[in-house]
Motif scaffolding. Structure first.
Motif, PDB file in Angstrom:
ATOM      1  N   PHE A   1       0.831  -1.047  -0.025  1.00  0.00           N
ATOM      2  CA  PHE A   1      -0.206   0.050   0.005  1.00  0.00           C
ATOM      3  C   PHE A   1       0.857   1.138  -0.095  1.00  0.00           C
ATOM      4  O   PHE A   1       0.541   2.415  -0.119  1.00  0.00           O
ATOM      5  CB  PHE A   1      -0.971  -0.091   1.075  1.00  0.00           C
ATOM      6  CG  PHE A   1      -2.016  -1.355   1.084  1.00  0.00           C
ATOM      7  CD1 PHE A   1      -2.880  -1.087   0.004  1.00  0.00           C
ATOM      8  CD2 PHE A   1      -1.821  -2.268   1.499  1.00  0.00           C
ATOM      9  CE1 PHE A   1      -3.757  -2.066  -0.185  1.00  0.00           C
ATOM     10  CE2 PHE A   1      -2.841  -3.445   1.320  1.00  0.00           C
ATOM     11  CZ  PHE A   1      -3.759  -3.286   0.589  1.00  0.00           C
ATOM     12  N   ASN A   2       2.284   1.140   0.191  1.00  0.00           N
ATOM     13  CA  ASN A   2       2.982   2.109   0.020  1.00  0.00           C
ATOM     14  C   ASN A   2       2.931   2.768  -1.386  1.00  0.00           C
ATOM     15  O   ASN A   2       3.174   4.021  -1.505  1.00  0.00           O
ATOM     16  CB  ASN A   2       4.328   1.815   0.313  1.00  0.00           C
ATOM     17  CG  ASN A   2       4.761   1.841   1.892  1.00  0.00           C
ATOM     18  OD1 ASN A   2       4.312   2.511   2.476  1.00  0.00           O
ATOM     19  ND2 ASN A   2       5.242   0.702   2.242  1.00  0.00           N
ATOM     20  N   ILE A   3       2.811   1.874  -2.565  1.00  0.00           N
ATOM     21  CA  ILE A   3       2.645   2.479  -3.845  1.00  0.00           C
ATOM     22  C   ILE A   3       1.426   3.534  -3.896  1.00  0.00           C
ATOM     23  O   ILE A   3       1.721   4.497  -4.391  1.00  0.00           O
ATOM     24  CB  ILE A   3       2.168   1.205  -4.706  1.00  0.00           C
ATOM     25  CG1 ILE A   3       3.179   0.107  -4.646  1.00  0.00           C
ATOM     26  CG2 ILE A   3       2.020   1.727  -6.121  1.00  0.00           C
ATOM     27  CD1 ILE A   3       2.800  -1.207  -5.429  1.00  0.00           C
ATOM     28  N   GLY A   4       0.354   3.048  -3.274  1.00  0.00           N
ATOM     29  CA  GLY A   4      -0.619   4.285  -3.281  1.00  0.00           C
ATOM     30  C   GLY A   4      -0.492   5.326  -2.458  1.00  0.00           C
ATOM     31  O   GLY A   4      -0.374   6.680  -2.803  1.00  0.00           O
ATOM     32  N   LYS A   5       0.233   4.942  -1.137  1.00  0.00           N
ATOM     33  CA  LYS A   5       0.677   6.238  -0.328  1.00  0.00           C
ATOM     34  C   LYS A   5       1.608   7.228  -1.141  1.00  0.00           C
ATOM     35  O   LYS A   5       1.309   8.350  -1.027  1.00  0.00           O
ATOM     36  CB  LYS A   5       1.118   5.757   0.764  1.00  0.00           C
ATOM     37  CG  LYS A   5       1.137   6.484   2.104  1.00  0.00           C
ATOM     38  CD  LYS A   5       1.536   6.082   3.268  1.00  0.00           C
ATOM     39  CE  LYS A   5       1.906   6.888   4.327  1.00  0.00           C
ATOM     40  NZ  LYS A   5       2.485   6.213   5.572  1.00  0.00           N
ATOM     41  N   ASN A   6       2.675   6.612  -1.616  1.00  0.00           N
ATOM     42  CA  ASN A   6       3.421   7.415  -2.266  1.00  0.00           C
ATOM     43  C   ASN A   6       2.914   8.257  -3.580  1.00  0.00           C
ATOM     44  O   ASN A   6       3.036   9.671  -3.677  1.00  0.00           O
ATOM     45  CB  ASN A   6       4.523   6.775  -3.117  1.00  0.00           C
ATOM     46  CG  ASN A   6       5.697   6.307  -2.143  1.00  0.00           C
ATOM     47  OD1 ASN A   6       5.402   6.536  -0.876  1.00  0.00           O
ATOM     48  ND2 ASN A   6       6.628   5.374  -2.497  1.00  0.00           N
TER      49      ASN A   6
END
Length: 921
Positions: free
Chosen positions: A594-599
RNA sequence: GGGGACAUAGCUCAGUUGGUUAGAGCACCUGUCUUACAAACAGGGGGUCAGAAGUUCGAGUCUUCUUGUCCCCACCA
């Protein structure tokens, strides 16, 4: 009424438009507030009937109603996010779109959860009684239904909440009864006594789709059945995996051609432990080379034996009760009431004592398990209600064969057709308490059996009797689900709603319910409305853990969407789910993903902060038509146009991953890396009083940015709505009350110029090559501002505009860029790089030792020559010239020319470098 | 047993009528706190597209076979 005419009159959701955006986006600060704003604005509610006054029909997606068994998991989170994406996209595009939310009472699954709960409390369901049990189940539904709806809102789903339907509410129950009565009266629903899948734990029949076959390492046992009238020690040895069912044996069978057993044809054997005599029969079904070649026939407890029994008129002996324990006249006293698995050991032990046990072998075989309770299924003879499927199946197969209905990905078609072509009748009765009671009544006066639409029938259609007893069973939960395309819209009453929302446009669901749900909805719609419920079915990927194992409660490998939202925010959840979901197949997901989305959200947040900063100095935002657009501006807008075009194309074909990658590239690279950076440089190059040019820059970057917000909104609705509220409106982008109902960018509204885009791309390549030379050769940072760069352009683009060279200079961070003609010689002591379309030289003088560059350059020449060799070989081949298409040949020729030029230029440079090196020595 | 796939960079995956020198994200290495963003920017390294054969002027893409993995359906006691 168009969206744009709904001009803002309601208060803004945002505390202050001029307020600075915080340094880090914190989703918890705005997600709840934004959702409330959407709900208060009723933006997701669809007014039915509108389209009949000339508007297009309403784009509708039916939400697969989640089971009220428990909260949602990430499988729902991912699958529903895609649906919300599409529905939000259509809403912005068309002005209206309906996503119909629902809840499924999930008969057997919920009943099991409630039973477990009761068990934990030490209450037996029978002591509680049917009515109180149903109350408990309703409480369960209230609790989890409520939690699920909260989760939907937390993730940001834009359902039309005014149309929330529940499979067990009054309207849906009426639809179920109506469908049942119609099919009953047409003779398509019938009662039959046959072998069913019995769950001894839940004590109900199960459908074939509720049974899961697992490979199990068990044993195959060899039992000796003495031959009647034979010598002592003369027996037939049967091979079986289920010795405990021997009391239900009605025969032993051998293959008619099996020479070993010819002498036994027509004889009898004595069933050990009970001394019952059973015949030796012959049947082709028996495999001579398997086991011992002798098969015990137990019709009441094995589907294949059942068929053999029917063929030979043998009857059946049921030796198991509903709980799976031995019982009945044919079971010896000591075995009465013994559970089937304990009985297995007991039979083996007893036979051993009698010398009638011949041993066992390890044996791998598949065993049916209840997918609900997890216990081993027991085939059981009993009466159940069935739906005749052959007619339904034929129709459902035909519509797919004729291409009226299609699947994405399309390979599901084969599975669909195979199942329908081999369909079995649908067992719809369940011995449960939670669900739709079967509306079949028996007249206590005359015994007439009939189906009734009424809650409680008043008089018997046959004898006018007035007392009835209702069938105690309930319907399979899918019997309500298969009406889902109809029942939320008032069916079967004649309803305008049905005209508005049926058929829906696309069904988006998980592939594992293709038979239970998708096929049956198709059948029901064709039967009751003579129309397909949807023409397209899009199957989403299954969500698994990193090892590829499906999320499951028992494994504890699942991810709770609420945990994701707490840590990363709902937008990050949605973006990530869409970003990593492959076309079909399975998503391997872990919390880190979910870091992908957060970034990404971080990125778009900061882009907005920057642009908001620019707006502080300029209140006047010009329409795009009034601006003279320079290379980066028109290049960026053209990229935007491409993005809009490609996204639409992908979404129309449900290529969500490709669509999202396109959008990602536009936002991160086209807009942020190049657009905003170029914009900064433009501002720096402009003199303080050149307000007009600055306004032009702002207009373009604001437009490109707002389009990014609009394009991304269906995927990440919260953050885009929030940011949109902070930014000033652009004159070319009329705003509705909220971003979620503002217009999706369309191709025709964006100025574009492919040639300029090509040039802007060329400039980007040039800049990257210059940066590369600086870094690969570790030029000292102090030298950057004084570096001389020479540029040759071979492509068909002119760089007469000083502004363009200046932009290259600034973005590449060098001193100055000189334009040379292709015939010129590059200066000595420089670093060279380029492509077929240009060449750059960074003059380094004595800053570094350029001998490495000499080596690299010669390698580069060699590589280009190799490439040229390949191209030339192609062009010399007559076959190629004769058979390849004209455009390919032309391109290849062009390529050859470019390669020749490039090599020529490189060689020239190489010479001069060599000279410089010699001179330097 | 029948059917559906999948195998491409260390990992997860794009690559849609066969056509320049195969891409992305993450991870890794180097440099940079350049006033939107160090959760970033700039640059870099890394793949004989599972193996073999075939069709073709040309194959990651089409055909056949082999190997390995997964799913669905049916089922031999």
């Amino acid at each position: 009424m168009t969206i744009e005419s709904k001009q803002s009159s309601s208060p803004s959701p945002h505390p202050s438009k001029v307020a600075e955006l915080s340094h880090f986006p914190n989703p918890q600060d705005y997600e709840g507030r934004i959702y409330q704003f959407w709900q208060d604005g009723e933006f997701f509610q669809v007014t039915s009937g509108d389209h009949r006054q000339g508007s297009p029909p309403i784009y509708t997606i039916l939400m697969p109603p989640p089971n009220v068994t428990s909260q949602l998991h990430m499988g729902h989170g991912a699958g529903y996010s895609i649906q919300d994406w599409l529905i939000r996209w259509r809403r912005m595009k068309d002005g209206q779109a309906a996503w119909i939310p629902g809840l499924d009472h999930a008969g057997i699954a919920t009943q099991m959860m409630v039973e477990k709960q009761l068990q934990a409390e030490g209450i037996s369901k029978h002591s509680l009684g049917r009515d109180l049990f149903v109350k408990r189940a309703q409480q369960w539904k209230e609790k989890y239904g409520h939690e699920i709806l909260n989760q939907f809102r937390a993730i940001g789903f834009s359902c039309d909440w005014s149309r929330l339907a529940y499979t067990l509410d009054n309207k849906r129950s009426y639809a179920v009864r109506y469908a049942f009565v119609q099919l009953f009266n047409e003779g398509l629903i019938y009662r039959s006594h046959r072998l069913v899948n019995w769950d001894p734990s839940l004590q109900t029949a199960l459908g074939d789709d509720e049974v899961e076959n697992r490979m199990v390492s068990g044993h195959i046992f060899y039992l000796r059945y003495p031959v009647k009238g034979g010598d002592a020690g003369q027996w037939l040895t049967v091979a079986t995996t289920r010795p405990e069912t021997m009391f239900g044996d009605v025969a032993v069978a051998v293959h008619p051609d099996d020479e070993r057993f010819q002498q036994y044809h027509g004889k009898k054997v004595i069933l050990p432990l009970t001394h019952r005599e059973i015949p030796v029969i012959t049947d082709n079904y028996v495999k001579q080379d398997f086991g011992t070649g002798v098969l015990k026939i137990t019709p009441a407890h094995d589907p294949n034996d059942y068929l053999v029994g029917v063929r030979h008129g043998l009857g059946a002996i049921d030796i198991l009760n509903d709980q799976g324990a031995l019982q009945g006249d044919d079971v010896p006293k000591s075995f009465q009431g013994v559970d089937r698995f304990a009985a297995r050991k007991m039979v083996v032990k007893s036979l051993k004592e009698l010398g009638l046990f011949q041993g066992s072998d390890p044996h791998k075989h598949s065993v049916p398990y209840s997918s609900r309770s997890g216990v081993v299924i027991e085939p059981k003879l009993c009466a159940q209600w069935y739906v005749k499927m052959s007619g339904f199946a034929k129709q459902a197969a035909t519509v797919v064969r004729q291409g009226e209905m299609s699947f994405y990905p399309e390979n599901w078609q084969k599975t669909w057709l195979y199942w329908l072509d081999n369909i079995q009748d649908w067992c719809i009765s369940r011995q449960l308490w939670w669900g739709h009671r079967i509306p079949v009544w028996t007249c206590e006066n005359c015994g007439h059996v009939f189906a009734s639409l009424e809650d409680q029938p008043h008089r018997c259609p046959k004898c006018d009797g007035q007392t009835f007893s209702q069938d105690p069973d309930v319907l399979d939960t899918w019997f309500s689900s298969w009406l889902w395309p109809l029942s939320p819209f008032g069916w079967p009453d004649d309803s305008n709603e049905l005209d508005d929302f049926f058929p829906s446009q696309v069904l988006i669901t998980a592939p594992d319910i293709i038979f239970q749900w998708v096929a049956r909805m198709t059948m029901a719609s064709l039967k009751f409305q003579k129309k397909l419920p949807f023409k397209k079915v899009f199957f989403v990927a299954t969500v698994c853990d990193k090892k590829g194992q499906k999320f499951s409660k028992t494994l504890g490998n699942g991810i709770d969407p609420m945990d994701v939202i707490a840590e990363y925010g709902a937008d990050a959840l949605r973006f990530t789910a869409a970003f990593i979901a492959p076309q079909g197949g399975r998503i391997k997901m872990s919390m880190d993903d979910f870091n992908i989305g957060k970034n990404f959200i971080h990125k778009i947040w900061h882009a907005s902060r920057f642009i908001l900063g620019l707006c502080d100095n300029t209140s006047n935002i010009k329409p795009l038509a009034s601006t003279t657009k320079n290379v980066w501006q028109l290049g960026l807008l053209t990229e935007l146009a491409y993005t809009i075009d490609k996204t639409e194309d992908c979404l129309n074909n449900f290529q969500t991953q490709a669509a999202l990658r396109t959008l990602y590239h536009y936002v991160w690279h086209a807009l942020c890396d190049w657009g905003i950076e170029a914009c900064k440089e433009s501002f720096r190059m402009l003199s303080a009083d050149d307000q007009e040019k600055k306004e032009e820059c702002l207009s373009v970057i604001l437009f490109a940015h707002e389009c990014a917000l609009r394009l991304m909104h269906p995927v990440i609705p919260f953050v885009t709505e929030e940011l949109w509220g902070h930014l000033p409106a652009h004159p070319d982008l009329p705003r509705a009350k909220a971003l979620c109902v503002s217009k999706y960018p369309s191709l025709t509204e964006v100025p574009s110029e492919p040639r300029v885009h090509e040039k802007w791309t060329l400039m980007q390549n040039i800049i990257q090559k210059i940066r590369r030379l600086k870094q690969v050769y570790s030029l000292p940072k102090q030298s950057y501002a004084t570096l001389n760069v020479y540029l040759k352009i071979m492509a068909n683009h002119r760089f007469e505009d000083q502004e363009e060279l200046a932009l290259i200079t600034r973005l590449a961070q060098v001193g100055i860029v000189h334009l040379l003609s292709p015939q010129d010689t590059m200066p000595a002591k420089s670093l060279i790089d380029g492509t077929l379309y240009f060449e750059v030289a960074v003059e380094v003088g004595d800053l570094i030792d350029i001998s490495a560059e000499v080596t690299r350059l010669s390698a580069q020449i060699k590589q280009a020559q190799g490439h040229l060799g390949g191209v030339e070989k192609k062009l010399q081949s007559e076959a190629f010239l004769a058979r390849a298409s004209e455009s390919v040949v032309t391109n290849t020729k062009k390529q050859k020319q470019q390669l020749l030029e490039k090599i020529g230029s490189l060689e020239k440079t190489y010479e001069s470098l060599l000279n410089a090196q010699d001179g330097g020595l």
